[in-house]
Write a protein that holds these residues in place. Structure first.
Motif, PDB file in Angstrom:
ATOM      1  N   UNK A 173       0.851  -1.188   0.000  1.00 45.93           N
ATOM      2  CA  UNK A 173       0.000   0.000   0.000  1.00 45.93           C
ATOM      3  C   UNK A 173       0.887   1.238   0.000  1.00 45.93           C
ATOM      4  N   UNK A 174       0.358   2.335  -0.468  1.00 52.55           N
ATOM      5  CA  UNK A 174       1.179   3.536  -0.624  1.00 52.55           C
ATOM      6  C   UNK A 174       1.116   4.484   0.563  1.00 52.55           C
ATOM      7  N   UNK A 175       0.105   4.318   1.422  1.00 48.97           N
ATOM      8  CA  UNK A 175      -0.057   5.221   2.563  1.00 48.97           C
ATOM      9  C   UNK A 175      -0.549   4.399   3.754  1.00 48.97           C
TER      10      UNK A 175
ATOM     11  N   UNK B 272       6.259   1.010   8.636  1.00 50.37           N
ATOM     12  CA  UNK B 272       6.149   0.422   7.299  1.00 50.37           C
ATOM     13  C   UNK B 272       5.241  -0.798   7.211  1.00 50.37           C
ATOM     14  N   UNK B 273       4.663  -1.253   8.327  1.00 46.65           N
ATOM     15  CA  UNK B 273       3.847  -2.462   8.331  1.00 46.65           C
ATOM     16  C   UNK B 273       2.659  -2.316   9.276  1.00 46.65           C
ATOM     17  N   UNK B 274       1.535  -2.910   8.893  1.00 50.27           N
ATOM     18  CA  UNK B 274       0.401  -3.080   9.807  1.00 50.27           C
ATOM     19  C   UNK B 274      -0.039  -4.538   9.719  1.00 50.27           C
ATOM     20  N   UNK B 275      -0.125  -5.190  10.878  1.00 43.10           N
ATOM     21  CA  UNK B 275      -0.542  -6.590  10.958  1.00 43.10           C
ATOM     22  C   UNK B 275      -1.975  -6.619  11.495  1.00 43.10           C
TER      23      UNK B 275
ATOM     24  N   UNK C 137      -0.203  -5.345   5.647  1.00 35.87           N
ATOM     25  CA  UNK C 137      -0.080  -4.186   4.765  1.00 35.87           C
ATOM     26  C   UNK C 137       1.344  -3.663   4.872  1.00 35.87           C
ATOM     27  N   UNK C 138       2.020  -3.561   3.721  1.00 33.59           N
ATOM     28  CA  UNK C 138       3.408  -3.121   3.686  1.00 33.59           C
ATOM     29  C   UNK C 138       3.513  -1.844   2.858  1.00 33.59           C
ATOM     30  N   UNK C 139       4.174  -0.834   3.412  1.00 29.77           N
ATOM     31  CA  UNK C 139       4.325   0.425   2.698  1.00 29.77           C
ATOM     32  C   UNK C 139       5.238   0.235   1.485  1.00 29.77           C
ATOM     33  N   UNK C 140       4.810   0.767   0.351  1.00 29.46           N
ATOM     34  CA  UNK C 140       5.570   0.651  -0.881  1.00 29.46           C
ATOM     35  C   UNK C 140       5.255   1.831  -1.780  1.00 29.46           C
ATOM     36  N   UNK C 141       6.045   1.976  -2.823  1.00 33.10           N
ATOM     37  CA  UNK C 141       5.815   3.076  -3.768  1.00 33.10           C
ATOM     38  C   UNK C 141       4.615   2.821  -4.668  1.00 33.10           C
ATOM     39  N   UNK C 142       4.289   1.535  -4.862  1.00 33.95           N
ATOM     40  CA  UNK C 142       3.184   1.177  -5.750  1.00 33.95           C
ATOM     41  C   UNK C 142       2.335   0.085  -5.109  1.00 33.95           C
ATOM     42  N   UNK C 143       1.036   0.170  -5.291  1.00 31.54           N
ATOM     43  CA  UNK C 143       0.121  -0.828  -4.717  1.00 31.54           C
ATOM     44  C   UNK C 143       0.134  -2.100  -5.560  1.00 31.54           C
ATOM     45  N   UNK C 144       0.583  -3.201  -4.952  1.00 35.81           N
ATOM     46  CA  UNK C 144       0.616  -4.509  -5.606  1.00 35.81           C
ATOM     47  C   UNK C 144       0.264  -5.574  -4.573  1.00 35.81           C
ATOM     48  N   UNK C 145       0.269  -6.837  -5.016  1.00 35.56           N
ATOM     49  CA  UNK C 145      -0.002  -7.969  -4.129  1.00 35.56           C
ATOM     50  C   UNK C 145       1.258  -8.826  -4.068  1.00 35.56           C
ATOM     51  N   UNK C 146       1.780  -9.001  -2.863  1.00 38.93           N
ATOM     52  CA  UNK C 146       3.026  -9.754  -2.706  1.00 38.93           C
ATOM     53  C   UNK C 146       2.801 -11.260  -2.738  1.00 38.93           C
ATOM     54  N   UNK C 147       1.788 -11.742  -1.999  1.00 41.04           N
ATOM     55  CA  UNK C 147       1.609 -13.188  -1.909  1.00 41.04           C
ATOM     56  C   UNK C 147       0.268 -13.527  -1.263  1.00 41.04           C
TER      57      UNK C 147
ATOM     58  N   UNK D 123     -18.814  -5.586  -1.889  1.00 39.19           N
ATOM     59  CA  UNK D 123     -17.466  -5.386  -2.432  1.00 39.19           C
ATOM     60  C   UNK D 123     -17.042  -3.940  -2.223  1.00 39.19           C
ATOM     61  N   UNK D 124     -15.821  -3.779  -1.712  1.00 39.99           N
ATOM     62  CA  UNK D 124     -15.262  -2.469  -1.417  1.00 39.99           C
ATOM     63  C   UNK D 124     -13.909  -2.318  -2.092  1.00 39.99           C
ATOM     64  N   UNK D 125     -13.508  -1.073  -2.310  1.00 41.07           N
ATOM     65  CA  UNK D 125     -12.154  -0.774  -2.785  1.00 41.07           C
ATOM     66  C   UNK D 125     -11.429   0.004  -1.693  1.00 41.07           C
ATOM     67  N   UNK D 126     -10.248  -0.470  -1.322  1.00 47.36           N
ATOM     68  CA  UNK D 126      -9.489   0.217  -0.284  1.00 47.36           C
ATOM     69  C   UNK D 126      -8.816   1.466  -0.863  1.00 47.36           C
ATOM     70  N   UNK D 127      -8.114   2.264  -0.064  1.00 48.99           N
ATOM     71  CA  UNK D 127      -7.540   3.514  -0.581  1.00 48.99           C
ATOM     72  C   UNK D 127      -6.584   3.343  -1.764  1.00 48.99           C
ATOM     73  N   UNK D 128      -6.022   2.151  -1.929  1.00 49.89           N
ATOM     74  CA  UNK D 128      -5.125   1.886  -3.057  1.00 49.89           C
ATOM     75  C   UNK D 128      -5.818   1.160  -4.207  1.00 49.89           C
ATOM     76  N   UNK D 129      -7.108   0.886  -4.070  1.00 49.33           N
ATOM     77  CA  UNK D 129      -7.837   0.218  -5.133  1.00 49.33           C
ATOM     78  C   UNK D 129      -7.926  -1.283  -4.999  1.00 49.33           C
ATOM     79  N   UNK D 130      -7.258  -1.874  -4.000  1.00 53.00           N
ATOM     80  CA  UNK D 130      -7.414  -3.307  -3.767  1.00 53.00           C
ATOM     81  C   UNK D 130      -8.873  -3.589  -3.411  1.00 53.00           C
TER      82      UNK D 130
END
Length: 330
Positions: A18-20, A42-45, A59-69, A251-258
């Motif tokens: 996530x970016x924020x 940088x992390x929220x569990x 949730x891991x802070x990153x420059x771009x919103x993606x899915x790690x695993x 269905x919801x979209x989070x602040x990063x669109x996930x």
């Protein structure tokens, strides 16, 4: 179904970039009511009220919103070696994450499945106190536990065969086109409708991950809470009832669109002689039992996975089936 030398128990967590961090905390903790087990800059569990595992959403802070695993819990440590043998025998990429590499987790095995989805398997995670009877902490959607993930893949039949024949999953419900091609499938290890679903689309991509709630009213309460917090725009589809699975959904979209689904009211799949339910893709009661159509973006917008080794975004392929959404029958 083949006899397995390992036992996958259930879907156990999602790891999102996530970016924020603060914006994500506001949405997931204050809006949806998830429990924040731990966090740093940088992390929220996060976890649900019912869950005794340390977290089911990282949730891991990153420059771009993606899915790690997408992570699965297995019965015992030795299962990890057997799963590695399977993936290696198929020529699929694997990577060990030693204990201590990831907070609150033991040793894990990461791998890309037959569609390219990054998976993770583990048997050990730190346990914490359940908050099930801490009713003073119930807020938002009163989220209970992780339920499933749904991924868009270019070849649903290929994904279905891999999970059924090699990973020991069973099918509860499936969707076919008019020509009899497999368009979507709902597969399970725990005794509910699904842990993992696949749908026809450009992929591999994460369509959504889902959490189970206690009742329908929790979904309606969540809508009120989100709207009052300024998140009305985050409500993408629903509330409603699926024909497929029978679940009541939002269905919801989070602040990063996930995309996250809130989900309640499916059914038990314990019996080994349970017959999968077939749906026609164009059946108007399939996607929404009340007949309402899903918005186009529900079919067209997804989250991108990253490679387990390089961390680069995984290239997606076009689906082999041309039909991307239902043609609603009269």
């Amino acid at each position: 179904m083949n006899t397995m030398d390992f036992s996958i128990i259930r879907i156990a967590r999602t790891v999102l970039h996530v970016t924020n961090i603060q914006a994500s905390r506001e949405f997931y903790v204050n809006g949806l009511g998830m429990i924040e087990t731990e966090s740093d800059e940088n992390h929220i569990y996060l976890r649900g009220l019912e869950e005794h595992s340390h977290h089911s959403l990282l949730l891991k802070k990153a420059d771009k919103a993606t899915v790690e695993v997408l992570s699965y819990k297995v019965e015992k440590e030795q299962d990890l070696e057997e799963i590695e043998k399977l993936f290696m025998s198929k020529g699929l990429k694997t990577k060990w994450m030693p204990k201590g590499t990831q907070h609150a987790l033991g040793r894990t095995l990461r791998a890309h499945d037959i569609s390219g989805i990054p998976l993770e398997f583990f048997s050990e995670m730190t346990t914490v106190n359940r908050m099930l009877q801490r009713y003073d902490l119930y807020r938002g959607a009163k989220i209970q536990r992780i339920d499933h993930a749904n991924c868009a893949v270019p070849d649903v039949q290929k994904a279905y065969d891999f999970y059924i024949d090699n990973l020991g999953f069973s099918c509860s419900e499936y969707t076919e086109t008019e020509d009899g091609d497999l368009w979507a499938a709902w597969l399970y290890r725990k005794p509910t409708v699904h842990d993992q679903a696949f749908m026809n689309g450009p992929g591999p991509k994460l369509h959504h991950f889902a959490y189970s709630l206690t009742d329908r009213l929790s979904i309606l309460d969540c809508c009120d809470v989100l709207a009052s917090m300024g998140y009305a725009h985050s409500i993408e589809r629903g509330p409603g009832r699926h024909g497929l699975s029978n679940a009541f959904f939002l269905y919801l979209r989070d602040p990063d669109g996930h995309r996250i689904e809130l989900y309640t009211g499916d059914y038990l799949t314990t019996d080994p002689d349970l017959k999968p339910i077939r749906w026609d893709l164009n059946d108007p009661l399939r996607q929404t039992f009340w007949g309402h159509e899903a918005p186009d973006r529900w079919f067209n917008e997804t989250s991108t996975f990253i490679d387990i080794e390089t961390g680069e975004e995984i290239d997606y392929k076009a689906p082999i089936l041309a039909q991307r959404k239902p043609k609603i029958m009269a």
